[in-house]
Design an enzyme around this catalytic site. Structure first.
Site, PDB file in Angstrom:
ATOM      1  N   ASP A  31      -5.944   2.984  21.780  1.00 55.08           N
ATOM      2  CA  ASP A  31      -7.148   2.349  21.219  1.00 55.08           C
ATOM      3  C   ASP A  31      -7.211   2.528  19.698  1.00 55.08           C
ATOM      4  O   ASP A  31      -8.081   3.209  19.160  1.00 55.08           O
ATOM      5  CB  ASP A  31      -8.395   2.929  21.877  1.00 55.08           C
ATOM      6  CG  ASP A  31      -9.655   2.139  21.531  1.00 55.08           C
ATOM      7  OD1 ASP A  31      -9.516   1.003  21.028  1.00 55.08           O
ATOM      8  OD2 ASP A  31     -10.760   2.656  21.755  1.00 55.08           O
ATOM      9  N   GLU A  32      -6.270   1.870  19.017  1.00 58.07           N
ATOM     10  CA  GLU A  32      -6.258   1.830  17.549  1.00 58.07           C
ATOM     11  C   GLU A  32      -6.343   0.379  17.094  1.00 58.07           C
ATOM     12  O   GLU A  32      -5.957  -0.545  17.807  1.00 58.07           O
ATOM     13  CB  GLU A  32      -4.961   2.417  17.009  1.00 58.07           C
ATOM     14  CG  GLU A  32      -4.702   3.852  17.376  1.00 58.07           C
ATOM     15  CD  GLU A  32      -3.384   4.308  16.795  1.00 58.07           C
ATOM     16  OE1 GLU A  32      -3.379   4.706  15.618  1.00 58.07           O
ATOM     17  OE2 GLU A  32      -2.368   4.236  17.510  1.00 58.07           O
ATOM     18  N   TYR A  33      -6.824   0.210  15.857  1.00 58.75           N
ATOM     19  CA  TYR A  33      -6.770  -1.072  15.154  1.00 58.75           C
ATOM     20  C   TYR A  33      -7.545  -2.192  15.836  1.00 58.75           C
ATOM     21  O   TYR A  33      -7.332  -3.367  15.547  1.00 58.75           O
ATOM     22  CB  TYR A  33      -5.312  -1.514  14.925  1.00 58.75           C
ATOM     23  CG  TYR A  33      -4.458  -0.416  14.344  1.00 58.75           C
ATOM     24  CD1 TYR A  33      -4.805   0.194  13.134  1.00 58.75           C
ATOM     25  CD2 TYR A  33      -3.328   0.044  15.013  1.00 58.75           C
ATOM     26  CE1 TYR A  33      -4.038   1.216  12.608  1.00 58.75           C
ATOM     27  CE2 TYR A  33      -2.563   1.074  14.494  1.00 58.75           C
ATOM     28  CZ  TYR A  33      -2.922   1.653  13.290  1.00 58.75           C
ATOM     29  OH  TYR A  33      -2.171   2.673  12.765  1.00 58.75           O
TER      30      TYR A  33
END
Length: 315
Positions: A175-177
């Site tokens: 759960d990045e960017y």
């Protein structure tokens, strides 16, 4: 300074590919009608004999081949160094017309999937599990902001259909960017990730689901009396060159507090983290950015501590 999460070069490359593929018709999604891929041949018994923590290798397929994961064996016994190979990365994108998230593969991820017979099956035939990582892509869609259980379940089905279609061994959440709020999307909510992981586990009860322990989703594991912690097979520290126990209720055997970037984390640090993994009883050791050069010296730094053997690279 340790390396924080992923390289910004990769981030820019994904962002550019996302712009090029934002039109919904150009995306590579899968549906229920996809024909299942044939099951890989079972691994030889020798590939399953290694004792020690599970070793994980993320591969940036924008630049490198998944086949590299299968080129490392232990000098003592000949077993695979790596047990899990992660295709990095598919994306969760956002369709502004339909106002919904969808699974997107850039051209490099699609190439790996389309060439599963040469990029994925050889690893599986050695006994190495191959998992697809899914990552945010600056468009506002993320695992933590599905507006309803129905929307979360629809995305879970896209992921499980992909696993079936291409004969993969599971899904990894990163759960990045996401950049929650872009394109009018919502902010993270309490129910989204719980609904998503619950639906995915129901769809693929015998496949791997792993958690790159970062972002809003990683801190939203419980809702309405449901705790999804035990639905994960693994969780790992996202900060390379450091030791950090993931904050999830899993046994030590499924956790990697150690994280190293091959070629950038020093060999002494990689060895120290491996030594600590064994001495403190953890069952997973995470590596990132395995490339196509001979990294046997870097890999041996941790295999000596994890398995009591040097690593051998076979081109």
């Amino acid at each position: 300074m340790f390396t924080l999460v992923r390289s910004r070069v990769r981030t820019a490359a994904l962002a550019l590919s996302a712009v090029a593929a934002l039109a919904f018709g150009a995306t590579a999604t899968t549906g229920a009608s996809a024909a299942p891929a044939p099951s890989p041949k079972p691994a030889p018994a020798s590939a399953l004999a290694k004792q020690g923590p599970t070793s994980v290798a993320y591969v940036e397929v924008n630049n490198n081949s998944m086949r590299n994961v299968g080129k490392y064996t232990l000098a003592d016994g000949g077993d695979n160094v790596f047990d899990v190979a992660v295709i990095f990365a598919a994306n969760i994108n956002y369709d502004t017309t339909k106002k919904s998230a969808y699974l997107h593969f850039n051209e490099n991820v699609q190439r790996v999937l389309d060439n599963a017979d040469t990029e994925i099956r050889p690893l599986q035939q050695k006994g190495i599990k191959v998992v697809l990582s899914v990552l945010g892509n600056h468009q506002g869609a993320g695992f933590a902001n599905f507006p309803s259980q129905q929307a979360a379940s629809a995305f879970a089905k896209e992921m499980s259909d992909t696993v079936t279609k291409y004969g993969l061994d599971g899904i990894d959440f990163d759960d990045e960017y996401a950049e929650y709020g872009n394109n009018g999307t919502g902010q993270p909510n309490a129910s989204s990730f719980v609904h998503l992981v619950s639906a995915l586990r129901a769809n693929m009860p015998d496949k791997i689901i792993s958690l790159y322990n970062i972002g809003p989703a990683a801190s939203r594991l419980s809702y309405g009396g449901v705790d999804i912690s035990t639905k994960f097979d693994y969780a790992w520290n996202p900060y390379y060159g450091t030791w950090q126990v993931p904050g999830i209720a899993l046994p030590k055997s499924k956790l990697s507090p150690a994280a190293v970037e091959i070629g950038r984390t020093s060999q002494s640090t990689a060895a120290d983290l491996a030594r600590r993994t064994v001495s403190e009883g953890y069952g997973v050791y995470l590596t990132y950015n395995l490339d196509g050069t001979d990294r046997s010296a870097d890999v041996s730094a941790f295999t000596r501590e994890l398995y009591g053997s040097d690593a051998v690279y076979t081109p």
